[in-house]
Design a protein around this motif. Structure first.
Motif, mmCIF file in Angstrom:
data_model
loop_
_atom_site.group_PDB
_atom_site.id
_atom_site.type_symbol
_atom_site.label_atom_id
_atom_site.label_comp_id
_atom_site.label_asym_id
_atom_site.label_seq_id
_atom_site.Cartn_x
_atom_site.Cartn_y
_atom_site.Cartn_z
ATOM 1 N N UNK A 118 32.943 73.492 39.271
ATOM 2 C CA UNK A 118 32.824 71.928 38.795
ATOM 3 C C UNK A 118 33.058 70.677 39.832
ATOM 4 N N UNK A 119 34.156 71.361 40.906
ATOM 5 C CA UNK A 119 33.936 70.382 41.569
ATOM 6 C C UNK A 119 32.955 69.927 42.693
ATOM 7 N N UNK A 120 32.605 70.920 43.106
ATOM 8 C CA UNK A 120 31.413 70.400 44.105
ATOM 9 C C UNK A 120 30.383 69.619 43.336
ATOM 10 N N UNK A 121 30.074 70.437 42.021
ATOM 11 C CA UNK A 121 29.135 69.876 41.640
ATOM 12 C C UNK A 121 29.317 68.562 41.440
ATOM 13 N N UNK A 122 30.329 67.516 40.975
ATOM 14 C CA UNK A 122 30.783 66.203 41.013
ATOM 15 C C UNK A 122 30.984 65.641 42.335
ATOM 16 N N UNK A 123 31.521 66.082 42.987
ATOM 17 C CA UNK A 123 31.174 65.684 44.720
ATOM 18 C C UNK A 123 29.421 65.352 45.298
ATOM 19 N N UNK A 124 28.767 66.323 44.711
ATOM 20 C CA UNK A 124 27.629 66.281 45.138
ATOM 21 C C UNK A 124 26.476 65.727 43.898
ATOM 22 N N UNK A 125 26.697 65.097 43.073
ATOM 23 C CA UNK A 125 25.989 64.981 42.024
ATOM 24 C C UNK A 125 26.793 63.031 41.235
#
Length: 449
Positions: free
Chosen positions: A442-449
């Motif tokens: 989820x953290x990576x998703x928030x950073x990239x989207x």
């Protein structure tokens, strides 16, 4: 100061968006209109220095009698330039908004055609950005919506459901398919370029293009906004001013996103891939904007959705969550537990989804069996209530019933064979993709989207 030539602006944009190590193959979506034909010529001249191979595709939406001839014109120009071209056919079923249906069909058809090519150029301009800003302003969008179109964005595998003439038959050339990965990236190298500048470039080159009469049809929202923009320009609200405002809103969005990611690191704890689990009291203590962003990011992540839910619906759900009620939205469900909030896939969204092993399930999960641990004929579907009942020992499971039943599982007929997310059965491969990228949390998703 003298303005840079358009070719240099294009080269600079490509360097910023795709460089410095450019992919060997890039696709271009070219309709035959002035913007996309200018992009074709710009890209053709750019490749002389960078040696990139172009693949050109035209989606014939079949909405006008002239569309087939326009696709043929693009094919002729590509042949003269030395690039392969394909035409993809689509037929609208008459349901919903035709422009939205055409947009979704275009993305889905290109995904089916592109093979191993990961980047597809679209010719959206500064004027398109300004129109998008005004359309979203009219809908009451917040900071994210008013940030406009991103110069690069991920497209989920086979976005949208489309009817295709000839079963998706391709006329022309297609990139190689073996080894392709789910999803692709839309790249917009002309987003800071003016429509008039692109037309001037075409005129100087004596290039060919067509004017779509539907661009003057006031039945469409974008056309009415385009005509309004001409009037606003006389008062100083030009496409350049509005595009600059969208850029500043994007900067504010990025700052707010950074604050949200800090909250994710502080509040979110272990959960199965594709789910979100966060501290309930910590969530309630956040400021209103960060709470709303965290909620909508979680919904989008879990559903693998291209866009976040509408602000009004999200605000209503947030009120229910804070009151302890939970609820569903956007293909996801928020579960309110004693100490935590969980965001999981909505069960009804996947209850009828069933695919063979090795193919995408729910447009997100790739459950495969490379070591042949599963019996022949096994298929992937949601765990469901029946699968939950078949788990002999549930005492060690860290995931409660409501959070487990939408997880991907392997079945042979009515018998549960495995649920990789819960460690049930033989350990087989279960990868998740979100908007074309492998899910890394989820953290990576928030950073990239």
């Amino acid at each position: 100061m003298t303005e840079r030539p358009l070719a240099q602006r294009f080269a600079d944009a490509m360097g910023q968006l795709l460089g410095p190590e450019f992919p060997s193959d890039i696709a271009l979506a070219v309709s035959g209109g002035g913007d996309s034909m200018a992009m074709l010529y710009l890209a053709h001249n750019w490749t002389r220095d960078y040696g990139v191979r172009l693949w050109v595709v035209t989606v014939d939406h079949g909405l006008r009698a002239e569309s087939a001839a326009e696709a043929a014109m693009v094919a002729e120009e590509c042949a003269s330039l030395g690039w392969p071209h394909a035409t993809l056919l689509w037929q609208w079923d008459g349901r919903g908004n035709v422009q939205d249906a055409a947009r979704r069909a275009r993305l889905a058809l290109i995904d089916r055609w592109r093979g191993t090519v990961r980047h597809v150029l679209f010719a959206h301009t500064q004027d398109d950005q300004a129109e998008t800003f005004l359309m979203r302003l009219a809908r009451g969008s917040g900071v994210d919506g008013l940030s406009g179109m991103r110069a690069v964005r991920d497209v989920a595998p086979h976005a949208g459901i489309v009817r295709v003439l000839g079963g998706g038959e391709i006329t022309g050339a297609a990139p190689p398919r073996q080894g392709g990965t789910p999803g692709y990236r839309v790249v917009r190298p002309c987003l800071d370029m003016e429509r008039d500048a692109l037309r001037h470039y075409l005129t100087v080159l004596k290039g060919r293009w067509v004017d779509d009469p539907s661009n003057e049809n006031r039945d469409f929202d974008r056309v009415r906004i385009r005509q309004l923009l001409r009037l606003l320009g006389e008062e100083g609200l030009t496409s350049s001013v509005l595009s600059d405002t969208a850029r500043r809103m994007a900067r504010a969005r990025d700052g707010l996103t950074a604050r949200m990611v800090g909250a994710v690191r502080q509040l979110c704890s272990d959960a199965p891939l594709g789910q979100v689990r966060m501290d309930r009291d910590g969530f309630a203590a956040l400021d209103d904007e960060t709470r709303l962003r965290l909620l909508t990011a979680g919904l989008s992540y879990v559903a693998g959705a291209e866009y976040r839910p509408r602000v009004a619906s999200s605000e209503a759900l947030l009120e229910r969550v804070l009151s302890g009620a939970g609820g569903t939205l956007h293909g996801a469900e928020v579960l309110v537990e004693k100490a935590h909030l969980r965001i999981v896939r909505e069960t009804s969204a996947v209850s009828d989804e069933e695919t063979p092993l090795g193919t995408l399930w729910d447009g997100q999960w790739l459950v495969s069996d490379p070591e042949d641990k599963m019996p022949q004929g096994a298929r992937v579907r949601a765990l469901g209530e029946e699968g939950w009942r078949q788990i002999a020992d549930r005492s060690a499971l860290a995931v409660p019933f409501r959070a487990a039943i939408a997880l991907p599982s392997v079945w042979l007929g009515t018998d549960l064979m495995a649920c990789p997310s819960l460690g049930i059965g033989p350990q087989i491969e279960a990868c998740r993709f979100v908007l074309g990228r492998r899910d890394t949390g989820f953290e990576a998703f928030c950073l990239s989207h």
